[in-house]
Scaffold this motif. Sequence first.
Motif, PDB file in Angstrom:
ATOM      1  N   THR A 265       5.075  -3.342   0.349  1.00 24.98           N
ATOM      2  CA  THR A 265       4.533  -2.019   0.037  1.00 24.98           C
ATOM      3  C   THR A 265       5.660  -0.986   0.018  1.00 24.98           C
ATOM      4  OG1 THR A 265       2.583  -2.706   1.264  1.00 24.98           O
ATOM      5  CG2 THR A 265       2.717  -0.395   0.661  1.00 24.98           C
ATOM      6  N   ARG A 268       7.602  -1.351  -3.042  1.00 26.72           N
ATOM      7  CA  ARG A 268       6.845  -0.858  -4.190  1.00 26.72           C
ATOM      8  C   ARG A 268       6.959   0.671  -4.268  1.00 26.72           C
ATOM      9  NH1 ARG A 268       4.554  -0.138  -8.222  1.00 26.72           N
ATOM     10  NH2 ARG A 268       2.629  -0.976  -9.069  1.00 26.72           N
ATOM     11  N   LEU A 269       6.877   1.316  -3.098  1.00 29.31           N
ATOM     12  CA  LEU A 269       6.992   2.779  -3.046  1.00 29.31           C
ATOM     13  C   LEU A 269       8.386   3.234  -3.435  1.00 29.31           C
ATOM     14  CD1 LEU A 269       5.014   3.377   0.247  1.00 29.31           C
ATOM     15  CD2 LEU A 269       4.479   4.421  -1.961  1.00 29.31           C
ATOM     16  N   GLU A 272       9.002   3.040  -7.021  1.00 26.51           N
ATOM     17  CA  GLU A 272       8.325   4.129  -7.737  1.00 26.51           C
ATOM     18  C   GLU A 272       9.196   5.392  -7.758  1.00 26.51           C
ATOM     19  OE1 GLU A 272       5.449   4.300 -10.208  1.00 26.51           O
ATOM     20  OE2 GLU A 272       5.403   2.648  -8.762  1.00 26.51           O
TER      21      GLU A 272
ATOM     22  N   LEU B  21       6.604   6.982   0.879  1.00 27.55           N
ATOM     23  CA  LEU B  21       5.284   7.439   0.456  1.00 27.55           C
ATOM     24  C   LEU B  21       5.236   8.972   0.467  1.00 27.55           C
ATOM     25  CD1 LEU B  21       2.438   6.750  -0.413  1.00 27.55           C
ATOM     26  CD2 LEU B  21       1.772   6.552   1.983  1.00 27.55           C
ATOM     27  N   TYR B  24       7.084  10.211  -2.468  1.00 33.34           N
ATOM     28  CA  TYR B  24       6.331   9.948  -3.697  1.00 33.34           C
ATOM     29  C   TYR B  24       5.182  10.947  -3.858  1.00 33.34           C
ATOM     30  CZ  TYR B  24       3.607   7.495  -7.214  1.00 33.34           C
ATOM     31  OH  TYR B  24       2.915   7.189  -8.340  1.00 33.34           O
ATOM     32  N   LEU B  25       4.433  11.137  -2.789  1.00 29.97           N
ATOM     33  CA  LEU B  25       3.284  12.044  -2.867  1.00 29.97           C
ATOM     34  C   LEU B  25       3.760  13.489  -3.047  1.00 29.97           C
ATOM     35  CD1 LEU B  25       0.828  10.580  -0.193  1.00 29.97           C
ATOM     36  CD2 LEU B  25       0.711  10.386  -2.679  1.00 29.97           C
ATOM     37  N   LYS B 105      -2.782  -3.354   1.069  1.00 32.82           N
ATOM     38  CA  LYS B 105      -1.334  -3.412   0.850  1.00 32.82           C
ATOM     39  C   LYS B 105      -0.988  -4.729   0.183  1.00 32.82           C
ATOM     40  CE  LYS B 105       0.258  -0.817   4.871  1.00 32.82           C
ATOM     41  NZ  LYS B 105       0.892  -0.997   6.197  1.00 32.82           N
ATOM     42  N   ASN B 108      -0.702  -0.126  -5.484  1.00 34.72           N
ATOM     43  CA  ASN B 108       0.016   0.563  -6.536  1.00 34.72           C
ATOM     44  C   ASN B 108       0.014   2.048  -6.181  1.00 34.72           C
ATOM     45  OD1 ASN B 108       0.818   1.867  -8.846  1.00 34.72           O
ATOM     46  ND2 ASN B 108      -0.377   0.543 -10.216  1.00 34.72           N
ATOM     47  N   PRO B 109       1.185   2.671  -5.978  1.00 37.55           N
ATOM     48  CA  PRO B 109       1.221   4.083  -5.537  1.00 37.55           C
ATOM     49  C   PRO B 109       0.453   4.991  -6.483  1.00 37.55           C
ATOM     50  CG  PRO B 109       3.415   3.128  -5.441  1.00 37.55           C
ATOM     51  CD  PRO B 109       2.541   2.115  -6.117  1.00 37.55           C
ATOM     52  N   ARG B 110       0.464   4.628  -7.790  1.00 39.00           N
ATOM     53  CA  ARG B 110      -0.280   5.456  -8.743  1.00 39.00           C
ATOM     54  C   ARG B 110      -1.782   5.410  -8.465  1.00 39.00           C
ATOM     55  NH1 ARG B 110       3.183   5.333 -14.035  1.00 39.00           N
ATOM     56  NH2 ARG B 110       5.196   5.181 -12.988  1.00 39.00           N
ATOM     57  N   LEU B 112      -3.064   4.955  -5.522  1.00 34.75           N
ATOM     58  CA  LEU B 112      -3.307   5.755  -4.321  1.00 34.75           C
ATOM     59  C   LEU B 112      -3.484   7.220  -4.701  1.00 34.75           C
ATOM     60  CD1 LEU B 112      -3.546   6.019  -1.254  1.00 34.75           C
ATOM     61  CD2 LEU B 112      -1.068   6.287  -1.153  1.00 34.75           C
TER      62      LEU B 112
END
Lengths: 452, 240
Positions: A265, A268-269, A272, B21, B24-25, B105, B108-110, B112
């Motif tokens: 995970t 994957r993040l 991205e 995360l 990303y967010l 888990k 896919n972050p998208r 989320l």
Amino acid sequence: MSIVAFFRPKNLAQQMILVMTISLSLLLLVFFIVDILQQKNLPETAISNTKLTELNSLLPIINILTDAQQQQFQDKYSSCHEGYVITNKPFQSTQSYSDAKKIEKYISQYLVITTNSVKISLATFQQKDFSYDKCGTTIKFPLNGMVISLLLENGKWLNAEVHEHEWHLREIHNWLFWTLLAFVFISAVSIKLISHLTKPLTQLNNAAQQFAKGLEFSKVEESGSPDLRQSIKSFNEMQQAVLTALKNRTTTLAAISHDIRTPLTALRLKAELLDDEKTRLSFVDSINKIEKITASGLNFLKSDSKTEPKKKINLSALMESECFDFSELKHQVAYIGSYNINVECRPIALSRAIRNLIENAIKYGENCQVDLVKIPQGIMIKIIDSGPGIPDNELSKVLEPFFRLSKARESEQGGFGLGLAIVKNIIEGHGGEFWLENIKPNGLMAIIKLPY
Amino acid sequence: MTTLKYHILIVDDERDITDPLATYLNKHGYEISIAHNGEGMDKILLRVNVDLIVLDVMMPGEDGLSICRRLQEKNKIPVILLTALTDETDRIVGLEVGADDYLGKPFNPRELVARIKSVIRRSEMVPHHKKLSTGMVKFDRWRINLSFKEIIDEDDVVTLLSSGEHRLLISLIEYAGIILSRDQLLDMTKGEESKMFDRSIDNHISRLRQKIEIDPKRPKIITTHRGGGYSFVGQLEYLT
């Protein structure tokens, strides 16, 4: 051949019964032979203890009887096997007998009388002689025999007949009847005892079969003889050991598959966040592959489990729905089965199995037909594609976990060799059957049979 | 127009996940706070007004499920659960403790982000709707335990629903009697499968009708409204 096979003992109890039957039969045979060997010949019968003891006790009594009483004795006392006649002269025979003197001497000594008072002669008896008319038809005449004549005090002679003691038909009947009765009785008791003794063995065998089939622990009660008890104890311990080993393996695999998901995970993040789109996509692609591997590993482990409760579901609706999902993604998947077929099953596991098969059909055969019909013992599912099929000698091998067809066939499709093994586990966990068949001229058919 | 930034709290013991995360967010326009356990979360909740919590289930100490249950009792902040277990039972447990959504888990972050949007919009759209992620409901000849993806008829025969159908049915039941537009329904039903993203709601409605209506051509449970919208008109009965 088949008769031999039929009588061949199939378990220990039958073996023991067979041994017992053979032993009993041998015992009877030995008795029979001994009996035949003990048969005496004519002179031996004449001077046998039984005969002489009887004469010895009869003689003094007959001597004190009156003539009339002697006549009565002759009529009443005589029987088929012991005939007595009192006459004025000793029995006269036409046959000469060389051993007569010797026997006469022996008898006179035994009875303590003078040699002259004893006469031995050979005779050929007819039924009218002596009291043979009492024998009915059981003895065949003429009969070879011997007559012992003893001089009585009143000057008359007591003639006692002696004949070879043959095996009479009736006696054999009798003998057979009683032995058979004994035989049946002993057998019945023994069979009961033997099956009681071997019951723990039967239980052990059943448990072993059960264990091989389902790999579920079932404790066998420790009973029977000490060695049998020990075997059962060892078997129970073995079951535990095998299950522990299996569980450890499963736990390890699950832990690996599971723990890999957190770093995956994170990866994957992080992917991205990459600015370069090309690098990002290649990262995501690799990560997705790893994810698929862990997922199929977990699915394989799960396919063994029976934790999902069984429910009665509308299988037609479930399968149609699965087909619809695929056709929405522009795959050629058609449901051609019957409607409203209800089956008791673990729905999540079963839909995974069906999904795996449809995925395979699309992957190798491009289009797919899904059929569901009722059969006498349950239901049958067929998933048919028009792809190249699988070489006949590999049809069953592909069901094994981690089996891969040749690289060329597998190409870039990215299977992990678990898909069909998962299906097999799930279907067998339902007590059903699963196999593959090639169809002519081209195509592959996956068949599932489930009991109701 | 200055848009108010939503504040999202990430609760996960793994820095390896929380940090990328958060970045990303943040790039997607959210205000982010991070906590690595339940205590840390409580401290942040005292000083910050959080709009949504992304909560990991497997954590040392107090686990995500118990935190989620606690949150539902106190303040009704929407929760999206993250877990490494993607088992159906975990999903059900997650929904039963009051989570608004659930993601396995590795996700896919998208997706989320899509879920975060959906959950926030739902919580804003009808703030006082009857939240129905659990419980038993009866309508027509069907019974449904809302956290299970299945409907049961009077003969106890189970018909399975796909995730999309399930979400659609639950949303319709939650807003029973209210007309929901396609866009609203699409928002509510964005499922875990990415294929759901561009799938038309009409398709799903027709499949759902196939399963629950006696005559799908003349629907009596889910009706279509002119101008494009659907509503649940079946007779609902809540079972305990």
